[in-house]
Design a protein around this motif. Sequence first.
Motif, PDB file in Angstrom:
ATOM      1  N   LEU A 127       0.822  -1.203   0.000  1.00 26.15           N
ATOM      2  CA  LEU A 127       0.000   0.000   0.000  1.00 26.15           C
ATOM      3  C   LEU A 127       0.860   1.258   0.000  1.00 26.15           C
ATOM      4  O   LEU A 127       0.494   2.276  -0.606  1.00 26.15           O
ATOM      5  N   LEU A 128       2.014   1.213   0.678  1.00 29.10           N
ATOM      6  CA  LEU A 128       2.895   2.370   0.776  1.00 29.10           C
ATOM      7  C   LEU A 128       4.006   2.361  -0.273  1.00 29.10           C
ATOM      8  O   LEU A 128       4.985   3.095  -0.141  1.00 29.10           O
ATOM      9  N   ASN A 129       3.835   1.538  -1.281  1.00 34.22           N
ATOM     10  CA  ASN A 129       4.800   1.508  -2.377  1.00 34.22           C
ATOM     11  C   ASN A 129       4.166   2.157  -3.611  1.00 34.22           C
ATOM     12  O   ASN A 129       3.353   1.531  -4.297  1.00 34.22           O
ATOM     13  N   PRO A 130       4.513   3.403  -3.903  1.00 35.29           N
ATOM     14  CA  PRO A 130       3.872   4.093  -5.026  1.00 35.29           C
ATOM     15  C   PRO A 130       4.151   3.432  -6.371  1.00 35.29           C
ATOM     16  O   PRO A 130       3.398   3.613  -7.323  1.00 35.29           O
ATOM     17  N   LYS A 131       5.218   2.647  -6.437  1.00 33.55           N
ATOM     18  CA  LYS A 131       5.545   1.985  -7.699  1.00 33.55           C
ATOM     19  C   LYS A 131       4.505   0.928  -8.051  1.00 33.55           C
ATOM     20  O   LYS A 131       4.309   0.618  -9.225  1.00 33.55           O
TER      21      LYS A 131
END
Length: 211
Positions: A127-131
């Motif tokens: 969820l906190l990985n924008p990639k």
Amino acid sequence: MSATALATWTVVALLGVMTPGIDTVLVLRHTIVGGGRSGLAAVGGIAAGCLVWAVASLAGLAALLAASTLAYDIVRIAGAVYLVWLGLSAIWKTLPRHRTEGGGVDALDAPGVSARVALRAGFFTNLLNPKVGVFYISLLPQFLPVGPAATAWGIVLVAIHLGVTFLWYPALIALAARARGVLLRGRVRAWMERVTAVVLIGVGVRLATTP
């Protein structure tokens, strides 16, 4: 949508899931330290995180992330901090003072490897990985037909991606479970935890310093 497009997406999903990365590290770490149940919980968290991004992409919300440098950086830094925290926590638990009394090096404390913790780690890491979000917004639309059927086909493509996830990782968990007995012996487990922690911290630092 053509059969060729479906087959191509399936191959892309396979390559994306099977390519070693932070998800693989999390699944292996939780499987070896916490058992198959924790490994499967990590997979469930990973899939849930991907599902959130997929829904955001189909709803057009992920476009805001791609368009806003500030939003992207906020998510990126938050994800980096979380990964570094996971790594430092893993190292903390390998210190002698946190091993169970009477268990020596063979009995590192179990807190931090439960199914609930594994689920949370998998979920927030994705969820906190924008990639992951950029993957869905940049790649998924290329496989969708133009018109009212786009959303329905988008659901199908997301289902394929999640299906591949739930096929590949359980197979990986089964292999890791076989080696679990050896890897949990004494100092092997402590060093495995430390190596995994260094990988998590390294990925976190890279995520923070690479836009």
